[in-house]
Design an enzyme around this catalytic site. Structure first.
Site, PDB file in Angstrom:
ATOM      1  N   LYS A  80     -36.335   4.082 -38.047  1.00 12.73           N
ATOM      2  CA  LYS A  80     -35.910   3.363 -39.252  1.00 12.73           C
ATOM      3  C   LYS A  80     -35.493   4.406 -40.281  1.00 12.73           C
ATOM      4  O   LYS A  80     -36.166   5.441 -40.430  1.00 12.73           O
ATOM      5  CB  LYS A  80     -37.084   2.519 -39.770  1.00 12.73           C
ATOM      6  CG  LYS A  80     -36.750   1.667 -40.986  1.00 12.73           C
ATOM      7  CD  LYS A  80     -37.943   0.796 -41.382  1.00 12.73           C
ATOM      8  CE  LYS A  80     -37.628  -0.121 -42.552  1.00 12.73           C
ATOM      9  NZ  LYS A  80     -38.783  -0.988 -42.905  1.00 12.73           N
ATOM     10  N   SER A 155     -37.761  -5.953 -43.241  1.00  8.48           N
ATOM     11  CA  SER A 155     -36.726  -4.987 -43.533  1.00  8.48           C
ATOM     12  C   SER A 155     -36.375  -4.080 -42.354  1.00  8.48           C
ATOM     13  O   SER A 155     -35.342  -3.430 -42.383  1.00  8.48           O
ATOM     14  CB  SER A 155     -37.163  -4.110 -44.716  1.00  8.48           C
ATOM     15  OG  SER A 155     -38.298  -3.336 -44.357  1.00  8.48           O
ATOM     16  N   SER A 179     -42.563  -6.340 -42.608  1.00 10.01           N
ATOM     17  CA  SER A 179     -41.287  -5.792 -42.156  1.00 10.01           C
ATOM     18  C   SER A 179     -41.213  -5.273 -40.728  1.00 10.01           C
ATOM     19  O   SER A 179     -40.144  -4.886 -40.270  1.00 10.01           O
ATOM     20  CB  SER A 179     -40.835  -4.681 -43.093  1.00 10.01           C
ATOM     21  OG  SER A 179     -40.228  -5.261 -44.219  1.00 10.01           O
TER      22      SER A 179
END
Ligand code: GLN
Length: 497
Positions: A80, A155, A179
């Site tokens: 990420k 997210s 997330s």
């Protein structure tokens, strides 16, 4: 490369195939890089550096040739874009950090690299991890591989979609209020957010420091165990890192198989169902899928017990006070002086701050900075922030009360399947409300997983959420692993990938 579709293999299977010299890591890496290029329109990656990836793969092959048998050696992964990395830019999905390069690797990244994993690049996410749909990325939305008109969740949307689309076997993610779990649910992959403190936050760009935790998105609970065992553990560079000996989650998965009776491996496991996680308003398809997965766990020997988390609804206002408060403080460092963007033209210092922040941040980040600053300001601190902190403690206490009657908790991850891109319009509160089932465990700092539990409306994936007590990751992973040994929801592949 042989036609045995290496992208369909799990991390554990790839590790074995590499050990058996079925392919080299360089071959495998090339294969996945080509898939990433072919699936470019999914928007999963913000940065791919083929040369660096192939160099890392060649180094892994050399280590293997020299006799190294590390399980993860040569297996591809992606991070990420909220984890800082030396060999690639890190943006946190924000224009503020466009082109930013860190002089060091996040601890999580460094540990996976040392184990020989090959990073293919950086994955798209909501700006500073604020969001539930990846639509707050300053760069591009991510599309859900199951239905490209839908969001992948957020997210960690790029992480979830890349794993679902078989672009990478596993990815890192972060979970502040859901997330990892929510995008795993929306995209049909397996995700774990460990107990707060299990993974180092060093080099993880801060959103809400008392909630932020790193974790894994992969296709199986076994792969989650493999990666988590490698990336977790004490780190002196994170003041909230838990001082515990390294955990071998894999050994515990397999040891557990020996213990339970073969037909009922979950014998003795009490799974609590908080009644607040099954409200009348829960979408029928989600309800049915979750219930179906729980029925399987019952067949495997688990006992379902009714429990209550009476402050579940309150976790929404509590989280949306505490997280913005911490964000407003953490994001004050982006002022044009040290990191990232600086406005090109300004009159004086104050004007430079104003213009830099007005240009660099997106709407959702600005909204949270303003809310956070407000709830921390003199006169409002007691009314909002302090009250929220008190309720946070009560929410954590409610969990401890339930763990007197059960070993794990279960429920849905989200009240619906993935929604359409743009469907939430300009109403941020709609998305906030959909965080209802993930926020309680985050506020309490407890570990949670999302495990594929079949499909709902439009054939879209539904996730079963499992929540454990503090540092009970091994039990969580084992329950998910046993379920996955007996069912095949986690093996479903989106059409066209
Ligand atoms: N959806 C939540 C939010 O917008 C959680 C995000 C996260 O866990 N990073 O804040």
């Amino acid at each position: 490369m042989s036609a045995s579709a290496p992208e369909r293999l799990s991390v554990a299977e790839l590790g074995r195939a590499l050990a058996e010299r079925q392919w080299s890591s360089v071959e495998l890496t090339k294969h996945l890089l080509a898939r990433i290029t072919a699936q470019h329109e999914l928007g999963c990656f913000l940065h791919v550096d083929e040369a660096t990836a192939l160099e890392a793969a060649a180094a892994a092959d050399a280590r293997r040739a020299a006799g190294d048998t590390t399980t993860l050696l040569g297996v591809p992964v992606a991070h990420k874009d909220i984890f800082v990395t030396r060999d690639a830019p890190t943006t946190a999905g924000s224009k503020m950090l466009a082109g930013y390069r860190s002089p060091f690797d996040a601890t999580v990244v460094a540990r996976l690299r040392e184990a020989g994993m090959v990073s293919l690049g950086k994955l798209n996410c909501d700006e500073f991890a604020m969001g539930s749909a990846n639509e707050n990325s300053a760069y591009a939305p991510v599309r859900n591989p199951w239905d490209r008109s839908r969001v992948p969740g957020g997210s960690s949307g790029g992480s979830a979609a890349a794993v679902a689309a078989r672009l990478v076997p596993a990815a890192t993610g972060t979970d502040t209020g859901g997330s990892i779990r929510q995008p795993a649910s929306f995209s049909g992959v397996t995700g774990i957010k460990p107990t707060y403190g299990v993974c180092s936050r060093y080099g993880m760009i801060a959103f809400a420091s008392s909630l932020d935790q790193a974790g894994v998105l992969a296709r199986t609970a076994e792969d989650c165990a493999l990666l988590l065992g490698t990336m977790s553990g004490f780190d002196a560079r994170d003041a909230t890192s838990a001082e515990r000996p390294p955990q071998d989650y894999m050994a515990k998965l397999h040891q557990a198989q020996v213990e339970g009776s073969a037909a009922r491996p979950l014998n003795g496991l009490r799974i609590g169902l908080p009644r607040e996680f099954f409200p009348a308003t829960l979408d029928r398809d989600v309800h049915d899928a979750v219930r179906g997965a729980l029925a399987e766990m019952e067949k495997l020997g688990a006992r379902l017990v009714d429990v209550s988390l009476p402050r579940t609804e309150l976790s929404i206002p509590v989280y949306y006070i505490i997280a913005p408060a911490e964000a407003s403080s953490n994001l004050s460092r982006y002022d044009g002086v040290r990191y990232g963007h600086r406005a090109a033209q300004y009159d004086d210092l104050l004007d430079m701050y104003r213009k830099t922040r007005a240009e660099g941040f997106g709407a959702e980040v600005k909204r949270r900075v303003m809310i956070g600053t407000y709830v921390l300001s003199h006169g409002y601190y007691d009314a909002y922030y302090l009250q929220a902190q008190k309720l946070r403690r009560m929410i954590a206490d409610d969990f401890q009360a339930t763990f007197r009657d059960c070993d794990l908790l279960a429920g849905p991850v989200a009240p619906s399947v993935a929604w359409r891109l743009g469907e939430q319009g300009d109403d941020p509160v709609k998305a906030y409300l959909a965080d209802i089932f993930t926020l309680p465990a985050s506020l309490a700092g407890l570990p949670g997983m999302s495990v594929p539990a079949g499909r709902g409306e439009g054939g879209l994936p539904v996730g079963l959420q499992l929540i454990g007590n503090y540092f009970d990751e091994a039990r969580l992973l084992r329950a998910a692993h046993v379920l996955q040994q007996a069912t095949d929801w986690h093996l479903a592949v989106p059409a066209g990938v």
